[in-house]
Design an enzyme around this catalytic site. Structure first.
Site, PDB file in Angstrom:
ATOM      1  N   ASP A  38      45.300  43.012  28.401  1.00  0.00           N
ATOM      2  CA  ASP A  38      46.111  41.840  28.723  1.00  0.00           C
ATOM      3  C   ASP A  38      45.850  40.789  27.640  1.00  0.00           C
ATOM      4  O   ASP A  38      44.823  40.833  26.957  1.00  0.00           O
ATOM      5  CB  ASP A  38      45.684  41.328  30.108  1.00  0.00           C
ATOM      6  CG  ASP A  38      46.579  40.212  30.597  1.00  0.00           C
ATOM      7  OD1 ASP A  38      47.749  40.193  30.202  1.00  0.00           O
ATOM      8  OD2 ASP A  38      46.106  39.365  31.371  1.00  0.00           O
ATOM      9  N   ASP A  76      44.422  41.184  35.395  1.00  0.00           N
ATOM     10  CA  ASP A  76      43.874  40.244  36.371  1.00  0.00           C
ATOM     11  C   ASP A  76      44.797  39.998  37.553  1.00  0.00           C
ATOM     12  O   ASP A  76      44.387  39.437  38.558  1.00  0.00           O
ATOM     13  CB  ASP A  76      43.534  38.903  35.705  1.00  0.00           C
ATOM     14  CG  ASP A  76      44.741  38.269  35.020  1.00  0.00           C
ATOM     15  OD1 ASP A  76      45.851  38.840  35.117  1.00  0.00           O
ATOM     16  OD2 ASP A  76      44.586  37.210  34.384  1.00  0.00           O
ATOM     17  N   ASP A 129      48.924  44.197  37.863  1.00  0.00           N
ATOM     18  CA  ASP A 129      48.109  45.100  37.040  1.00  0.00           C
ATOM     19  C   ASP A 129      47.437  46.204  37.859  1.00  0.00           C
ATOM     20  O   ASP A 129      46.988  47.213  37.294  1.00  0.00           O
ATOM     21  CB  ASP A 129      47.000  44.314  36.321  1.00  0.00           C
ATOM     22  CG  ASP A 129      47.555  43.288  35.355  1.00  0.00           C
ATOM     23  OD1 ASP A 129      48.449  43.654  34.573  1.00  0.00           O
ATOM     24  OD2 ASP A 129      47.110  42.130  35.386  1.00  0.00           O
TER      25      ASP A 129
END
Length: 872
Positions: free
Chosen positions: A328, A614, A618
């Site tokens: 990410d 997070d 995800d």
């Protein structure tokens, strides 16, 4: 395919859902609740704990040990039977606990559902339980509310919604009611929709519910998680494969030994069965799974001290095989903190840090940014609080000596026009430099169109077309660098009584460009990963330009690489994706399905993949990846539960450290396996030799179980604590398909096993000639146990112990000492002699045992020392 709701007008959505602006009636709501079910997430089928426990006994090696326990019981060997059964039950319990701990993700997902909702029923506003919300309901949204379902907005009054749990982007999204163009609009760009589980941060709105329960975006994620199966780690696959092969070999050799004993040596059937049981117990490393678990657990303690918290022990060794890290952007590679990096004023681009408040134009730009913002400074912590963009402006002012608290006192706000997503401006009125000024910030294109003058070092001048072109070019240049740009202007007003009509005839002050900057250590960590043969991929919900700019800064996005958006990914088949996959370094505006698809594509290429994240969005990909990594600070509980590792510091560099630790732990596990298998090989060779030579059984099953479970366990665990060798990151990731028992290790296992077996059978012959079968068995058992303890020093690495140093791993000498004490107690304590079928020994016989036990280690160490001298 039905028209998506975001493309439809509010009246069209009302018509499709057979709803009205007055809300549903109680009867309609009841019918829809029966038709669509409650507004909650459904669970997939789960195994019962009892079934999970029974599944642990399906392994062929376990079946062989159960048969061995049965035979031991038939022959009256109660001790061996009890020990074998105890070991099997303990391993089954450990496996069951690990499985139960892994099944928590959906529970955390459920907790994100809003408990209540404010709806319009029978034309009256009322509060109902969240599960009772149905499609067609009119729901009222206010700041602080959690959105209860998915819906199309039909009214919006400066509504902002934080969708970070779904998109991964922390900035709240401005909402509108207008229908959108485009056939495939990314979730983060659907400005006229609100989604279940997101949080209203500002303003208010009215939503028409379009989806509930499993028909929401969060429900779609739950469905993906139910479907997604966690893959076995390379070590699990290796050990499973090894266990199958070992089980087949053990069965074949046991049958052979039994046949030889009965038909060649004319041994009684029960005695022949004892030979077979002894061989099975000698061959099967009963403590292997427990030792691997213990070594992994100890490795996790070190990793936790370095901010990598391991939730699933099996993930530790997978780290050593990772070839691709899908990371990410926000908060992992970047600081998750908007920061002013550049400014434009009077034709000049200035680095934010170099801006000087001695320059009157720059001073005005910093001051307008500070005052025309709602961010404030927390008195206790001293940190700015508010919208990330406005916090950046406050921090920039503070860095140049303009403290927000002082500015608010010196130039109090006399009036304001709050930010509105339609006009994209915010204005405040202050008394500044002897004049009553309206200070305005907003979107560059909107604000520039309302400016008639520009502030310069020579004073305010009329705005020319050339100036407008320069400002637009600067804005375009900043945007292409992935920077977020705000424009600032001011004008004199006659009084503080202002309206929207007063937002005109401005004097343009300047532009400010900001970005969520990369962490200081991100570029080095990406470079370290590359050195270790690991490819880093950025997957983010942000826009492509911003993502590619950050990717280039940290070294992920290089010349020749490709950046793809989710909509472009949708247009590709799996075959097309596989073709371009090696070139794509950045994926932007992605959905949960996209993330799973990217992870799966790399896994199809045989790569072990780590995925960081997070948000709720995800979670499916974290579960799908070989090593799912959640953020400990910003991560949702859903992402943490779905992941196998949590970063306590949300830092990409910590993943690279964890990879090094993972490689070290795998090397240590391999050393432990080398130790256990070579010791077991010695036992197999000794039993086979005795069978072929028509000798008595050299070891009772209880002897072998004592060695496998007690004296062997200590050095095996100690080897798992071997310090990391230098240069681990310079090695390429190991091939997950390569067997843990590769050819070099197999050769060492056989060679070292043969040396220990030779020493053990020499002791057996000495005992046989001195006192008969009982003494022979005792001396063989003691020599085998002690030789295996000495052998722990051989398994520390390929180098000689003289180069490694005897105490660089203090646990190996301590393990030897502990094992020696345990063996001595069995050999010399009377009641233990009886329990372990041990005959009394003389001092000379014990000296012979020690000498013979040390001999194999001496041979190995001398050989390594000789090789070391030859290399010089």
């Amino acid at each position: 395919m039905a028209e998506p709701y975001y493309r439809m007008t509010a009246s069209e959505v009302l018509s499709r859902l057979d709803a009205s602006a007055d809300g549903l009636s109680d009867e309609q709501a009841k019918e829809r609740l029966e038709a669509h079910g409650p507004n909650q997430l459904a669970e997939g089928k789960k195994k019962s704990v009892a079934m999970v426990f029974l599944d642990q006994f399906k392994d062929l090696l376990v079946v062989i040990l159960i048969i061995a326990a049965g035979i031991s019981m038939l022959t009256g060997d109660v001790e061996s039977t009890a020990v074998i059964i105890a070991v099997l039950i303990l391993n089954a319990i450990l496996g069951t606990v690990q499985y139960v701990k892994a099944e928590k993700s959906l529970d955390a997902l459920k907790s994100m559902s809003a408990p209540v909702a404010k709806v319009l029923r029978n034309g009256v506003r009322e509060e109902i339980a969240g599960p009772n919300v149905v499609p067609g309901d009119i729901v009222f949204l206010e700041a602080g509310d959690m959105v209860v379902a998915d819906g199309r907005l039909i009214e919006s009054y400066s509504l902002k919604v934080n969708e970070s749990s779904l998109t991964g982007e922390s900035e709240a999204v401005e909402k509108s009611v207008d229908a959108l163009e485009g056939t495939s609009v990314a979730l983060g760009d659907q400005a006229n929709m609100a989604f279940s589980g997101s949080l209203v941060t500002y303003g208010r709105g009215v939503m028409l519910v379009t989806g509930t329960g499993m028909q929401t975006e969060i429900g779609h994620i739950a469905h993906l998680m139910n479907q997604t199966q966690q893959r076995k780690t390379p070590l699990q696959q290796n050990l499973d494969d090894f266990s199958k092969k070992l089980a087949v070999a053990v069965l074949a050799v046991c049958v052979l030994v039994f046949a030889l004993s009965v038909f060649r040596s004319h041994m009684p059937v029960m005695d022949s069965l004892l030979f077979a049981v002894a061989l099975a117990v000698a061959a099967i490393p009963e403590a292997l799974s427990s030792i691997v678990t213990i070594v992994l657990a100890m490795g996790t303690q070190k990793m936790a001290r370095e901010n990598a918290i391991i939730k699933d022990l099996k993930a530790v060794e997978s780290l050593g095989s990772v070839r691709v890290i899908c990371s990410d952007k926000t908060g992992t590679l970047t600081q998750n903190k908007m920061t002013v990096v550049k400014a434009w004023a009077d034709g000049d681009v200035v680095e934010a840090a170099d801006a000087s408040t001695d320059d009157p134009v720059m001073l005005r730009l910093v001051r307008v940014g500070l005052l025309a913002s709602d961010a404030t400074t927390d008195e206790e912590t001293g940190a700015a609080v508010g919208d990330p963009t406005e916090i950046a402006l406050v921090d920039w002012g503070d860095a140049h000596g303009l403290r927000e608290e002082d500015a608010r006192v010196e130039y109090p706000r006399l009036a304001e026009l709050a930010f509105d997503s339609d006009r994209k401006l915010m204005s405040t009125v202050h008394e500044l430099d002897g004049s009553l000024l309206m200070l305005t910030k907003g979107a560059p294109d909107v604000l520039l169109a309302r400016c008639v003058r520009m502030m310069t070092h020579e004073g305010d001048v009329e705005m020319t077309d050339e100036m407008r072109a320069d400002i637009a070019a600067a804005n375009d240049a900043f945007s292409k660098q992935g920077l977020r740009v705000l424009a600032f202007a001011n004008r004199t007003v006659p009084s503080a009584d202002i309206s929207l009509d007063d937002e005109r005839d401005f004097t343009f002050v300047g532009l400010v460009a900001m970005v969520d900057p990369p962490r200081m250590e991100s570029a080095q960590a990406v470079a370290d990963a590359k050195r270790g043969g690991i490819r880093t991929i950025m997957i983010t919900g942000d826009h492509k330009v911003t993502a590619a700019a950050i990717g280039r800064t940290v070294g992920i996005f290089e010349d020749g690489d490709i950046a793809l958006e989710g909509t472009e990914l949708d247009a590709m088949s799996d075959e097309q994706l596989d073709e371009v996959l090696p070139k794509v370094s950045v994926y932007a505006r992605v959905s949960p399905e996209h993330k799973i698809r990217i992870v799966s594509a790399w896994q199809r290429r045989g790569c072990i993949v780590s995925m960081t994240g997070d948000g709720v969005n995800d979670a499916p990909a974290l579960k799908k990846a070989d090593v799912g990594v959640a953020m400990g600070i910003t991560g949702t509980e859903v992402s943490k539960d779905a992941a196998s590792m949590v970063l306590a510091d949300d830092n990409f560099a910590t993943i690279v450290k964890a990879v090094v630790n993972g490689r070290s732990i795998y090397a240590n596990i391999k050393a432990s396996i080398h130790f256990l298998l070579s010791g077991n090989m010695a036992g197999i060779m000794a039993v086979l030799f005795a069978s072929l030579a028509a000798l008595p059984v050299p070891f009772a099953p209880v002897h072998l179980l004592f060695i496998n479970l007690l004296t062997d366990s200590l050095p095996a665990i100690a080897l798992g604590l071997e310090p990391a060798r230098k240069g681990l990151l310079d090695q390429k990731p190991r091939d997950p398909k390569s067997s843990i028992l590769d050819a070099p290790l197999a050769r060492k296992v056989v060679w070292h096993g043969a040396l220990i077996a030779a020493a053990s059978m020499t002791a057996f012959y000495l005992g046989l000639s001195a006192g008969g079968a009982a003494l022979a068995s005792t001396m063989a058992f003691a020599t085998l146990a002690l030789a295996r303890l000495f052998h722990g020093f051989n398994c520390r690495g390929e180098e000689s112990i003289f180069k490694l140093g005897l105490c660089t791993n203090k646990w190996v000498p301590l393990a030897w000492l502990g094992g020696f004490v345990l063996l001595s107690l069995v050999l010399f304590v009377p009641f233990l002699q009886s329990a372990f079928s041990v005959a009394p020994l003389t001092g000379m016989q014990f000296a012979q045992i020690v000498g013979l036990a040390f001999a194999p280690t001496a041979v190995v160490q001398v050989g390594r020392l000789f090789k070391m001298l030859l290399k010089k």
